[in-house]
Structures are given as C-alpha cells and as structure tokens.
Scaffold this motif. Sequence first.
Motif, PDB file in Angstrom:
ATOM      1  N   TYR A  18       0.878  -0.912   0.016  1.00  0.00           N
ATOM      2  CA  TYR A  18      -0.037   0.467  -0.072  1.00  0.00           C
ATOM      3  C   TYR A  18       0.787   1.222  -0.275  1.00  0.00           C
ATOM      4  CZ  TYR A  18      -4.330   2.744   1.137  1.00  0.00           C
ATOM      5  OH  TYR A  18      -5.382   3.667   1.641  1.00  0.00           O
ATOM      6  N   SER A  79     -10.310  -1.616  -4.133  1.00  0.00           N
ATOM      7  CA  SER A  79      -8.069  -1.322  -3.894  1.00  0.00           C
ATOM      8  C   SER A  79      -7.950  -2.463  -4.628  1.00  0.00           C
ATOM      9  CB  SER A  79      -8.239  -1.005  -2.671  1.00  0.00           C
ATOM     10  OG  SER A  79      -9.192  -0.434  -1.959  1.00  0.00           O
ATOM     11  N   TYR A  81      -3.951  -3.326  -5.900  1.00  0.00           N
ATOM     12  CA  TYR A  81      -2.456  -2.955  -5.270  1.00  0.00           C
ATOM     13  C   TYR A  81      -1.146  -3.750  -4.970  1.00  0.00           C
ATOM     14  CZ  TYR A  81      -3.925   1.519  -3.748  1.00  0.00           C
ATOM     15  OH  TYR A  81      -4.521   2.513  -2.941  1.00  0.00           O
TER      16      TYR A  81
END
Length: 163
Positions: A18, A79, A81
């Motif tokens: 992150y 999300s 990543y």
Amino acid sequence: MVIRSMAPSDWEHVSRIYLEGISTGFATFETQVPKYEDWDRAHIKECRLVAENDGEILGWAALSPVSSRCVYGGVGEVSVYISDKSRGKGVGKLLMQHLIEESEKAGYWTIQSGIFPENMASIKLHEKVGFRYIGKRERVGKIHGVWKDNLLFEKRSPTIGTD
C-alpha cells in the motif's frame, strides 16, 4: 501463484505494498498507511484477497462500502495494489478476477473504482476485466495541495441485482 483470503497476519506485507502505491502519488488520496484496525473497519470482510507466491505477498485487493445508506448495500469500491516488483506480470488481473467472483458471492451487484487519469496501468487493468468508464469527476479531492480529477469505472454483475 495462489489467490487467497487476506488474513490479519498479512498486514505487514499488505501495508508495505500500500505504501508503494501511496508513494507513486497517483494511486490514492491517502498520504500514509492507516493502522490495521482503521483499515479493517473500512473494508468489507468477505472481499479481501492477496496474491501469494512461495510465501511472498505480491499484491492485494479489497472492497469497501461506497455508502452507509442501505440502498447502496450492494455497491463496493475497489482497492487493488501490486508490489513494485510484481507489476506487469498478471497479478492484478488475477486478483481482480477473483475479487469480482467474491463480490458476487457476497451479493454485490456493482463494484466501482475511482482512478487518477495518469494511472494508465490501473485504467488498462480495469478495462481488461470488464469495467466500463462512467465519467470524470473533476477536482474531486486534493493531494499534497493539488486538486485531482478522478475517473469513475464500474462493473455490473450479470447475475446479481438483475431481478
């Protein structure tokens, strides 16, 4: 490579990835990694995944609710990543394919992403897995004192929420 549910013990690796995304300046409006407890409260328990290879976390994906209003209960914000050294190797595509499946199992009829216009890798990833471009939200937020636009992409389930 295996895609599996994220465990709290993965947080050290997840938070490092992150931070790599935050460091790009175009992956999120966040400027620092939250504490696990805060991140945990903000994300949907059923839809948290990691990509792992030989014990190493290569990337992660999760959903968070877009609103606390009950009418949006089937809409989640994506999300995703990928670690610096794992980008461009299909990790994101595999994570997103599994996240889409998990979101539908959990009853989500729409998943969406807000993407900075300069994040071409994320835009291409979302398009590859069937997201469609909805529109641009201009000057939706600031990062480091600079107003940023955000491109809205969504994927509607072909089976959930069709009745």
